[in-house]
Design an enzyme around this catalytic site. Structure first.
Site, PDB file in Angstrom:
ATOM      1  N   ASP B  11      30.773  59.437  95.655  1.00 56.85           N
ATOM      2  CA  ASP B  11      31.399  60.004  94.462  1.00 56.85           C
ATOM      3  C   ASP B  11      31.186  61.653  94.741  1.00 56.85           C
ATOM      4  OD1 ASP B  11      31.910  60.577  91.727  1.00 56.85           O
ATOM      5  OD2 ASP B  11      30.491  59.591  90.774  1.00 56.85           O
ATOM      6  N   ASP B 105      38.131  60.771  92.770  1.00 52.88           N
ATOM      7  CA  ASP B 105      36.651  61.195  93.543  1.00 52.88           C
ATOM      8  C   ASP B 105      35.580  60.328  93.635  1.00 52.88           C
ATOM      9  OD1 ASP B 105      36.299  60.547  90.889  1.00 52.88           O
ATOM     10  OD2 ASP B 105      35.312  62.521  90.078  1.00 52.88           O
ATOM     11  N   GLU B 106      36.046  58.980  93.433  1.00 55.26           N
ATOM     12  CA  GLU B 106      35.045  57.820  94.150  1.00 55.26           C
ATOM     13  C   GLU B 106      35.601  56.866  94.635  1.00 55.26           C
ATOM     14  OE1 GLU B 106      33.174  55.621  90.771  1.00 55.26           O
ATOM     15  OE2 GLU B 106      34.407  56.889  89.347  1.00 55.26           O
TER      16      GLU B 106
END
Lengths: 365, 430
Positions: B11, B105-106
């Site tokens: 993350d 973003d993960e």
């Protein structure tokens, strides 16, 4: 209330009236029943879902007049399974006792006073021959939409023509137009929209003889001596369909209806369970080649003899829509006219200009 | 159950804000808040400097401004985030093809197979963190565990710029003390219900009989939560999961009840969705609309079409019908249109174009419509989204294009222009 009636007569009448009984859940509970009225020498059975009412009158030996509403599914199931012969129907308190021979059944009745009184059109009736009207209905009804989201398209448009009536139905993917000469059921310029579901019952119930047709403000009634189908008219403006029918086509395929039907059914199997799998019709001077390809599942091709005039073209259709058209047109031979792979095509029976089936192709990427 | 912590959850830390700080050195070390800047904007991301003031994502922008008036407030730049995300995902795919992106973003990674050549899960996690920082300047946090559930929880706890490993055999020791709200699917409503049983930690939840949970929360949610509480999570890492829906939604500057205007908006969103469907060479069977009321109650309604489509007219009319059937109540703050049941390589049934006041009015037939929509796609590709659109979408003489601004609220805090009252967001759910 008490009457006796032949089982086969009663069962057939229940079966007919039941077709108007609401299948919708959440409808008024009493509408899941058939209203039975006994008087004089007959009984009348009524099924109703507010859009459609079917009344059937059959002879019976009536001991006591009366009225009751019997749950339709039970009534139908019990009656058809009773011994052949005379069925006795008697109301005792809140129950109906139905018996034949040594078999007896009891059914809890629905509240008779809640059964709706559906409006009936007033005005004068026009008498027409049932058979040609039923045939015309059979041809156009498959073209109507079954999607209640667009109520107007669930109807069949009846519009007056110079020498009769024109019937039109469309679900926006295809369009069925049938001219019926010599049936003057509408006054000049009159246009009415009647639910296809109701008309489908008209077509089933009245296949021969004469029917009286009465158009009212909100309903239309079709009646013979013993049967009546009343359908609510649909309000709203039917789409302007005339502009959709091309005036001429460059490509014309003539083919045996039965052969094409068999081939389309084969192609349809390939796409079963895979929505949107079209049947492709490759047309050329060599004839017609059908193909279907459901990726990674199945595929099929078949070449059939056909006469083709025009430029080679391949057009794809939803197989069910094409089949509906093939089953609606009359005659042994059909003509499929096309412009290009994306424009509406028409299907007609050779020598049957009274019926036209227009359908939109499927675009394949 | 795996015998090694080979599921990684990676993350990126304060992703949007970090990208902004990297792009503009003047922002480094300062509180940076990214989000909708208008009165009803919402915080999309806050830098760690800003978080010290209590600012967090999903917070109303007005509150963020009060909490830290000196912060730098910027509106989101998706292209920049998307580029940065692509770089990061490329680093991950360098290690293993088993990468399942969850959002920009993960991502989850399954490194069980890579362990022999590249090391253990934790070793790979460290390598990834170093490489991402070296190649992009961004910092990432990693959770390494035996299940996706634990890997995700671990990366949350490792933040910022850290790694947490849940060793095999210690899973429940790690999981049970955590607050129950950490579990996926425990929102305010579920939490209220669980409160009645005195459930505070995941361990409390684990002690409740499954039957009780099923009774309280329903069969599927109850069984699911019970399984999670015991770390029974057999979901694998699924690389290249196919897109399941394509959608577009907009938050309005004020609650709206104008059905006609909303219908026009739904048609416009359908236009954007159809355009993206065609761009992806897909067709859809189901159309869904989503509305959020002023009190944040959110509902969806969907309808499955008779045949698959990629046409704006079909999606738009269905969305409009669905919208008409809804009670707008006191007003809605968000409207979304999406399509599901996506397929590739099937035909699109043409539609007859009636002159009946529907969207098709201006077009002769749906094949022409399709040709036109293709042309629209081409123009948009070359000249931008707002270069061309349907006249029905014209608003005060200006085109309202399909894709603009952000999900997090209107941009311009002072604008009274109706055009700026809306913010929009494209969604691709997997």
């Amino acid at each position: 209330m008490k009457f006796r009636c032949e089982r086969d007569t009663l069962a057939e009448a229940i079966g007919t009236a039941q077709r108007a009984v609401s299948a919708r859940s959440g409808a008024l509970p009493v509408l899941s029943g058939i209203q039975v009225t006994a008087s004089d020498d007959h009984i009348e059975l009524v099924g109703c879902d507010l859009d459609l009412t079917i009344r059937v009158q059959v002879p019976a030996q009536v001991d006591t007049d009366g009225q009751a509403v019997v749950p339709a599914k039970l009534f139908d199931g019990l009656t058809t399974r009773l011994k052949a012969g005379t069925v006795t129907f008697e109301v005792e308190g809140d129950d109906a006792r139905i018996s034949s021979g040594s078999a007896k059944a009891g059914v809890r009745l629905l509240p008779a006073d809640e059964f709706p009184r559906v409006g009936e059109p007033s005005g004068s009736a026009v008498t027409v021959d049932a058979a040609p009207f039923a045939e015309a209905l059979r041809q156009v009804i498959p073209g109507a939409s079954r999607d209640d989201a667009r109520p107007i398209l669930t109807g069949v448009l009846l519009t007056a023509t110079a020498d009769g009536v024109r019937l039109v139905a469309t679900d926006s993917y295809r369009l069925a137009v049938r001219d019926l000469a010599g049936v003057g059921m509408l006054s000049e310029g009159q246009r009415v929209l009647v639910g296809a579901r109701g008309l489908n019952e008209v077509q089933r119930v009245f296949s021969s003889g004469k029917i009286d047709v009465t158009f009212g403000e909100r309903e239309v009634r079709f009646a013979s001596e013993t049967r009546t189908v009343t359908a609510r008219l649909i309000e709203g403006e039917f789409p302007n369909y005339e502009q959709l029918i091309p005036s001429g086509y460059p490509n014309r395929l003539t083919v045996s209806r039965a052969t094409l039907e068999e081939a389309v059914r084969l192609m349809q199997i390939v796409g079963e369970g895979r929505e949107g799998t079209p049947v492709r019709l490759a047309m050329s001077a060599d004839g017609l080649e059908l193909s279907a390809n459901a990726q990674e599942r199945a595929d099929a091709t078949e070449a059939i003899d056909a006469k083709f005039e025009g430029t080679d073209v391949t057009v794809a259709f939803n197989p069910q829509f094409l089949l509906d058209g093939l089953l609606s047109v009359e005659g042994d031979e059909v003509v499929l006219e096309t412009l290009d792979p994306l424009k509406p095509a028409t299907l007609k029976g050779t020598d049957h200009p009274e019926f036209l089936y227009l359908l939109m192709p499927v675009r394949i990427s | 159950m795996r015998d090694a912590p080979s599921v990684l959850h990676l993350d990126l830390d304060a992703f949007f804000a970090s990208v902004e700080q990297l792009a503009d050195p003047a922002l480094r070390g300062r509180p940076v808040v990214v989000g909708g800047l208008g009165n009803r904007g919402v915080v999309a991301a806050a830098s760690y400097e800003a978080r010290r003031f209590g600012i967090h994502s999903a917070m109303p922008m007005a509150r963020a401004r009060r909490a830290c008036p000196d912060a730098v407030f910027v509106s989101p730049r998706f292209d920049a985030y998307s580029d940065a995300s692509k770089q990061v995902m490329a680093v991950l795919r360098d290690v293993t093809p088993l990468v399942e992106p969850i959002s920009l973003d993960e991502a989850f990674l399954d490194v069980a197979g890579a362990a022999r050549s590249l090391g253990t899960g934790p070793e790979i996690g460290e390598v990834l963190r170093k490489r991402i920082h070296a190649e992009t300047g961004l910092t990432a946090s990693v959770g390494a565990a035996t299940t996706k559930l634990l890997a995700k929880l671990a990366s949350d706890l490792a933040k910022p710029d850290g790694m947490l490993v849940v060793e095999p055999g210690t899973e429940l020791d790690f999981l049970h003390p955590l607050p129950v709200t950490r579990l996926w699917g425990v929102g305010p409503a579920t939490r209220k219900r669980l409160d009645r049983f005195g459930v505070v930690s995941v361990g409390d939840l684990a002690k409740l009989p499954e039957a009780t949970l099923v009774r309280e929360l329903g069969a599927s949610a109850g069984a699911h939560l019970h399984a999670l509480a015991w770390n029974r999570d057999d979901r694998g890492v699924e690389p290249d999961r196919v897109t399941k829906s394509i959608g577009h939604e907009e938050t309005f500057a004020r609650d709206r009840t104008d059905l006609a205007g909303l219908e026009r908006d739904a048609l416009r969103m359908a236009d954007a969705v159809a355009s993206r469907l065609r761009g992806a060479s897909k067709t859809a069977r189901t159309v869904q609309i989503k509305i959020r009321y002023g009190d944040f109650r959110t509902i969806t309604r969907s309808r499955t079409l008779a045949t698959p489509t990629d046409l704006a007219i079909e999606i738009g009319e269905t969305a409009r019908d669905l919208l008409r059937a809804l009670d707008l109540g006191e007003g809605i703050r968000l409207l979304g249109v999406s399509v599901q049941q996506l397929e590739e390589g099937v035909g699109v049934q043409g539609r007859l174009a009636f002159d009946d006041g529907s969207l098709a009015t201006t077009f002769e037939a749906s094949d022409d419509r399709r040709a036109l929509e293709d042309a629209v796609d081409t123009v948009r590709e070359r000249f931008g989204t707002d270069a061309v659109g349907t006249a029905a979408f014209l608003d005060r003489g200006r085109l309202l294009p399909g894709r603009r601004a952000s999900l997090w609220g209107p941009d311009d805090p002072d604008s009274s222009d109706h055009d700026a009252d809306r913010t929009s967001h494209d969604k691709e759910a997997r």
